[in-house]
Write a protein that holds these residues in place. Sequence first.
Motif: not given
Length: 187
Positions: A59-61, A148-151, A153-159, A169-171
């Motif tokens: 659900a979080e994904f 994996l969720l954290r990663k 989110k980071a990929a989506q943020y950078v994009a 450790k970015w959240k």
Amino acid sequence: MSLINTEIKPFKASAFKNGAFVDVTDADLKGKWSVVFFYPADFTFVCPTELEDLADNYAEFQKLGVEIYSVSTDTHFCHKAWHDSSPAIKKIQYTMVGDPTGVISRNFEVMIEDVGLADRGTFVVDPDGKIQIVEITAGGIGRDAKELLRKVKAAQYVASHPGEVCPAKWKEGEKTLAPSLDLVGKI
């Protein structure tokens, strides 16, 4: 050669999802974020713990607009039988892709040729069909859906924020970095 920023290769496969058999192609992964989650085999030991962890966090994904595709070299029939017989696998609502020919496993370079099984490989694919994250672990090492969720989110943020990067450790909601000459030697 690294698969980072390469476009996924064409494939077509049969899968099991929500009580039905469905066809899945590389085109299904485009237009949204996707996680392709390879594991060695159904009816094993570490695999159901990982797939259950993904199911518990699915659900979080979905809130992030991310679809999950678990893939093994088993058939879609085997995925259904495992789903019907295992309490952990019964929780799964995401797509369980069969790859008995090994085409998808070879496309993502995770096929263990001498045994016909896939390594534990995790790939995050962006809406353009390009691989942004690759993680491959040894067979005895299970993965963590929350990491994996954290990663993702980071990929989506950078994009969505050109010129910014996410430190270790970015959240979500934490400070990012804007690489520049001023930061060289200051971190």
